[in-house]
Write a protein that holds these residues in place. Sequence first.
Motif, PDB file in Angstrom:
ATOM      1  N   PHE A 157     -76.013   8.436 -19.912  1.00 38.27           N
ATOM      2  CA  PHE A 157     -77.053   9.423 -19.670  1.00 38.27           C
ATOM      3  C   PHE A 157     -77.627   9.213 -18.282  1.00 38.27           C
ATOM      4  O   PHE A 157     -77.871   8.075 -17.874  1.00 38.27           O
ATOM      5  CB  PHE A 157     -78.199   9.278 -20.692  1.00 38.27           C
ATOM      6  CG  PHE A 157     -77.873   9.843 -22.035  1.00 38.27           C
ATOM      7  CD1 PHE A 157     -78.202  11.162 -22.343  1.00 38.27           C
ATOM      8  CD2 PHE A 157     -77.239   9.075 -22.990  1.00 38.27           C
ATOM      9  CE1 PHE A 157     -77.904  11.696 -23.578  1.00 38.27           C
ATOM     10  CE2 PHE A 157     -76.934   9.594 -24.235  1.00 38.27           C
ATOM     11  CZ  PHE A 157     -77.270  10.904 -24.527  1.00 38.27           C
ATOM     12  N   LEU A 158     -77.864  10.292 -17.583  1.00 37.47           N
ATOM     13  CA  LEU A 158     -78.553  10.224 -16.300  1.00 37.47           C
ATOM     14  C   LEU A 158     -80.028  10.537 -16.460  1.00 37.47           C
ATOM     15  O   LEU A 158     -80.808  10.361 -15.540  1.00 37.47           O
ATOM     16  CB  LEU A 158     -77.895  11.174 -15.297  1.00 37.47           C
ATOM     17  CG  LEU A 158     -76.411  10.874 -15.036  1.00 37.47           C
ATOM     18  CD1 LEU A 158     -75.841  11.865 -14.031  1.00 37.47           C
ATOM     19  CD2 LEU A 158     -76.209   9.447 -14.566  1.00 37.47           C
ATOM     20  N   LEU A 159     -80.409  10.998 -17.663  1.00 33.46           N
ATOM     21  CA  LEU A 159     -81.796  11.216 -18.057  1.00 33.46           C
ATOM     22  C   LEU A 159     -82.027  10.400 -19.328  1.00 33.46           C
ATOM     23  O   LEU A 159     -81.072   9.948 -19.952  1.00 33.46           O
ATOM     24  CB  LEU A 159     -82.047  12.702 -18.326  1.00 33.46           C
ATOM     25  CG  LEU A 159     -81.893  13.626 -17.118  1.00 33.46           C
ATOM     26  CD1 LEU A 159     -81.946  15.081 -17.558  1.00 33.46           C
ATOM     27  CD2 LEU A 159     -82.964  13.341 -16.087  1.00 33.46           C
ATOM     28  N   PRO A 161     -80.390   3.031 -22.835  1.00 31.20           N
ATOM     29  CA  PRO A 161     -81.114   3.490 -21.640  1.00 31.20           C
ATOM     30  C   PRO A 161     -80.239   4.323 -20.702  1.00 31.20           C
ATOM     31  O   PRO A 161     -79.017   4.212 -20.715  1.00 31.20           O
ATOM     32  CB  PRO A 161     -81.537   2.181 -20.969  1.00 31.20           C
ATOM     33  CG  PRO A 161     -80.594   1.154 -21.478  1.00 31.20           C
ATOM     34  CD  PRO A 161     -80.162   1.592 -22.848  1.00 31.20           C
ATOM     35  N   ARG A 162     -80.919   5.120 -19.904  1.00 26.00           N
ATOM     36  CA  ARG A 162     -80.216   5.943 -18.929  1.00 26.00           C
ATOM     37  C   ARG A 162     -79.712   5.077 -17.783  1.00 26.00           C
ATOM     38  O   ARG A 162     -80.259   4.011 -17.485  1.00 26.00           O
ATOM     39  CB  ARG A 162     -81.122   7.041 -18.401  1.00 26.00           C
ATOM     40  CG  ARG A 162     -82.195   6.569 -17.437  1.00 26.00           C
ATOM     41  CD  ARG A 162     -83.066   7.750 -17.009  1.00 26.00           C
ATOM     42  NE  ARG A 162     -84.071   7.355 -16.059  1.00 26.00           N
ATOM     43  CZ  ARG A 162     -83.963   7.523 -14.749  1.00 26.00           C
ATOM     44  NH1 ARG A 162     -82.878   8.061 -14.238  1.00 26.00           N
ATOM     45  NH2 ARG A 162     -84.932   7.148 -13.941  1.00 26.00           N
ATOM     46  N   SER A 163     -78.683   5.557 -17.145  1.00 29.81           N
ATOM     47  CA  SER A 163     -78.154   4.900 -15.952  1.00 29.81           C
ATOM     48  C   SER A 163     -78.897   5.444 -14.754  1.00 29.81           C
ATOM     49  O   SER A 163     -78.981   6.659 -14.563  1.00 29.81           O
ATOM     50  CB  SER A 163     -76.656   5.192 -15.814  1.00 29.81           C
ATOM     51  OG  SER A 163     -75.972   4.712 -16.928  1.00 29.81           O
ATOM     52  N   ARG A 164     -79.483   4.584 -13.965  1.00 30.74           N
ATOM     53  CA  ARG A 164     -80.245   5.042 -12.804  1.00 30.74           C
ATOM     54  C   ARG A 164     -79.300   5.516 -11.702  1.00 30.74           C
ATOM     55  O   ARG A 164     -79.528   6.509 -11.066  1.00 30.74           O
ATOM     56  CB  ARG A 164     -81.158   3.947 -12.311  1.00 30.74           C
ATOM     57  CG  ARG A 164     -82.162   3.564 -13.382  1.00 30.74           C
ATOM     58  CD  ARG A 164     -83.416   2.987 -12.778  1.00 30.74           C
ATOM     59  NE  ARG A 164     -84.310   2.534 -13.817  1.00 30.74           N
ATOM     60  CZ  ARG A 164     -85.120   3.316 -14.496  1.00 30.74           C
ATOM     61  NH1 ARG A 164     -85.133   4.596 -14.257  1.00 30.74           N
ATOM     62  NH2 ARG A 164     -85.903   2.824 -15.424  1.00 30.74           N
ATOM     63  N   ALA A 191     -63.705   4.458 -15.634  1.00 33.17           N
ATOM     64  CA  ALA A 191     -64.788   3.651 -16.189  1.00 33.17           C
ATOM     65  C   ALA A 191     -66.061   3.878 -15.394  1.00 33.17           C
ATOM     66  O   ALA A 191     -66.020   4.093 -14.183  1.00 33.17           O
ATOM     67  CB  ALA A 191     -64.422   2.173 -16.154  1.00 33.17           C
ATOM     68  N   ALA A 192     -67.183   3.828 -16.097  1.00 33.71           N
ATOM     69  CA  ALA A 192     -68.474   3.947 -15.421  1.00 33.71           C
ATOM     70  C   ALA A 192     -69.011   2.545 -15.197  1.00 33.71           C
ATOM     71  O   ALA A 192     -69.020   1.727 -16.086  1.00 33.71           O
ATOM     72  CB  ALA A 192     -69.453   4.726 -16.291  1.00 33.71           C
ATOM     73  N   SER A 193     -69.428   2.251 -13.992  1.00 34.26           N
ATOM     74  CA  SER A 193     -70.130   0.998 -13.759  1.00 34.26           C
ATOM     75  C   SER A 193     -71.551   1.371 -13.364  1.00 34.26           C
ATOM     76  O   SER A 193     -71.760   2.290 -12.581  1.00 34.26           O
ATOM     77  CB  SER A 193     -69.443   0.170 -12.677  1.00 34.26           C
ATOM     78  OG  SER A 193     -69.487   0.821 -11.445  1.00 34.26           O
ATOM     79  N   THR A 194     -72.500   0.677 -13.938  1.00 37.35           N
ATOM     80  CA  THR A 194     -73.890   1.063 -13.723  1.00 37.35           C
ATOM     81  C   THR A 194     -74.673  -0.083 -13.115  1.00 37.35           C
ATOM     82  O   THR A 194     -74.369  -1.248 -13.307  1.00 37.35           O
ATOM     83  CB  THR A 194     -74.533   1.468 -15.054  1.00 37.35           C
ATOM     84  OG1 THR A 194     -74.455   0.383 -15.957  1.00 37.35           O
ATOM     85  CG2 THR A 194     -73.847   2.685 -15.657  1.00 37.35           C
TER      86      THR A 194
END
Length: 186
Positions: free
Chosen positions: A156-158, A166-169, A181-184
């Motif tokens: 989520f970005l929100l 939690p959202r990814s900032r 892949a998403a790295s946050t």
Amino acid sequence: MNEPQTRLDLVLRGRRVLADGVIAAREVGVRDGVIVAVEPLGRALRAGRVVDVPDAAVLLPGLVDTHVHVNEPGRTEWEGFASATRAAAAGGVTTVLDMPLNSIPPTVTAAALDEKRAAALGKLSVDVGFWGGAVPGNSGDLEPLHDEGVFGFKCFLLPSGVDEFPRSRRTRWSATSRCWAASTRS
């Protein structure tokens, strides 16, 4: 009769069977839960069990719902595996893919995926697959989740609406040799 026909577990026969984008009179042969033959009606496929589909009905392929929130473990009162998969089966859905965020723990680690699978044991009316979650601080968990068979990753970005996911900032998407892949980072 050829060899595949002699080993069928189930034959479905109907005047209105949807196969290859066409509704026609067909016989559908099943072995070990897998469709292995679709033939014109009248081929007399044989099996231990034969079902004649009523003329008023249409035999359709099972549907796959790729966005289902089964909240077990942790929030089973919202929706658990037993009720979610019974409802899916009643609606013609044969496979659901569970989203990672509403259970406790959310499916953001391989250990959490193991908990989801354990919670599902003995409660399934349809096939179930899982999404993994990308949240701040779990980039090292994404490849193990992929290796354990998740179908993809959600982030989520929100705000997601649940504190446990939690959202990814900031999110950086990168291609790896194994998957997207998403790295946050917080």
